[in-house]
Design a protein around this motif. Structure first.
Motif, short mmCIF file in Angstrom:
data_model
loop_
_atom_site.label_atom_id
_atom_site.label_comp_id
_atom_site.label_asym_id
_atom_site.label_seq_id
_atom_site.Cartn_x
_atom_site.Cartn_y
_atom_site.Cartn_z
N GLN A 120 0.81 -1.21 0.00
CA GLN A 120 0.00 0.00 0.00
C GLN A 120 0.85 1.26 0.00
OE1 GLN A 120 -3.60 -0.11 0.09
NE2 GLN A 120 -2.99 -2.15 -0.55
N ALA A 121 1.98 1.22 0.72
CA ALA A 121 2.84 2.41 0.83
C ALA A 121 4.26 1.98 1.18
CB ALA A 121 2.31 3.36 1.90
N VAL A 122 5.22 2.79 0.73
CA VAL A 122 6.62 2.56 1.04
C VAL A 122 7.19 3.87 1.56
CG1 VAL A 122 8.89 1.98 0.12
CG2 VAL A 122 6.86 0.80 -0.74
N GLY A 123 7.80 3.80 2.71
CA GLY A 123 8.45 4.96 3.31
C GLY A 123 9.56 4.43 4.19
N ASP A 124 9.61 4.88 5.44
CA ASP A 124 10.59 4.32 6.38
C ASP A 124 10.27 2.86 6.66
OD1 ASP A 124 11.90 6.72 6.55
OD2 ASP A 124 10.79 7.38 8.33
N ILE A 125 8.99 2.50 6.52
CA ILE A 125 8.53 1.12 6.62
C ILE A 125 7.69 0.83 5.38
CG2 ILE A 125 8.54 1.09 9.15
CD1 ILE A 125 5.46 1.40 9.01
N VAL A 126 7.35 -0.44 5.20
CA VAL A 126 6.48 -0.84 4.09
C VAL A 126 5.13 -1.24 4.69
CG1 VAL A 126 6.16 -2.49 2.21
CG2 VAL A 126 8.45 -1.65 2.75
N ILE A 127 4.06 -0.71 4.12
CA ILE A 127 2.71 -1.03 4.57
C ILE A 127 2.06 -1.92 3.52
CG2 ILE A 127 0.44 -0.13 5.21
CD1 ILE A 127 2.60 0.83 7.11
N VAL A 128 1.54 -3.08 3.97
CA VAL A 128 0.80 -3.97 3.07
C VAL A 128 -0.64 -4.02 3.53
CG1 VAL A 128 2.81 -5.37 2.45
CG2 VAL A 128 1.43 -6.04 4.41
N ASN A 129 -1.53 -4.41 2.62
CA ASN A 129 -2.93 -4.49 3.03
C ASN A 129 -3.10 -5.61 4.03
OD1 ASN A 129 -3.29 -6.86 1.50
ND2 ASN A 129 -3.93 -5.72 -0.28
N ASP A 130 -4.25 -5.70 4.62
CA ASP A 130 -4.48 -6.62 5.72
C ASP A 130 -4.77 -8.05 5.29
OD1 ASP A 130 -6.97 -6.15 4.70
OD2 ASP A 130 -7.93 -5.79 6.63
N VAL A 131 -4.53 -8.38 4.02
CA VAL A 131 -4.81 -9.73 3.54
C VAL A 131 -3.98 -10.76 4.30
CG1 VAL A 131 -3.14 -9.83 1.64
CG2 VAL A 131 -5.27 -11.08 1.46
N VAL A 132 -2.80 -10.41 4.76
CA VAL A 132 -1.97 -11.33 5.54
C VAL A 132 -2.69 -11.71 6.82
CG1 VAL A 132 0.21 -11.60 6.76
CG2 VAL A 132 0.18 -10.45 4.56
N GLU A 133 -3.32 -10.74 7.48
CA GLU A 133 -4.07 -11.02 8.69
C GLU A 133 -5.30 -11.87 8.38
OE1 GLU A 133 -4.41 -7.57 11.57
OE2 GLU A 133 -3.80 -6.57 9.70
N ARG A 134 -5.97 -11.58 7.27
CA ARG A 134 -7.17 -12.34 6.91
C ARG A 134 -6.83 -13.78 6.57
NH1 ARG A 134 -9.32 -7.72 3.20
NH2 ARG A 134 -7.90 -8.83 1.85
N VAL A 135 -5.69 -14.00 5.91
CA VAL A 135 -5.25 -15.36 5.61
C VAL A 135 -5.09 -16.13 6.92
CG1 VAL A 135 -3.30 -16.75 4.77
CG2 VAL A 135 -4.19 -14.86 3.40
#
Length: 99
Positions: free
Chosen positions: A72-87
């Protein structure tokens, strides 16, 4: 050239922590998966993954590959959508999240 829009080397992603958009730690970027034919990043290889999100076999492996389309976003950290949590919640190990 504006520094905010200037292209960055993809190696700058290595070592960044990856979190879901809900703030859950997923892992740390160790490497990138590239499609050289289209010159595009297709995945992030993560290590030091959050053992609570993945099955014990996956947690014991070297790491996982997260499809880049989840980013979703790249900065000091990388943000991914919550599909990992849903899996994790559904117990549905999506094929692309693999060691």
């Amino acid at each position: 050239m504006n520094p905010e829009t200037a292209p960055q080397e993809i190696t700058t992603l290595v070592g960044r922590e990856v979190y879901t958009k809900n703030g859950v730690f997923v892992g740390e970027v160790e490497d990138l998966r590239l499609d050289l034919d289209v010159q595009q990043v297709t995945g992030l290889a993560l290590h030091q993954i959050n053992g609570e999100l993945f099955d014990p076999e996956v947690s014991a492996s070297r790491g996982i590959i997260v499809p880049y389309r989840w980013v979703q976003a790249v900065g000091d950290i990388v943000i991914v959508n919550d599909v990992v949590e849903r899996v994790h919640e559904e117990g549905n190990g999506e094929e692309e999240v693999a060691a």
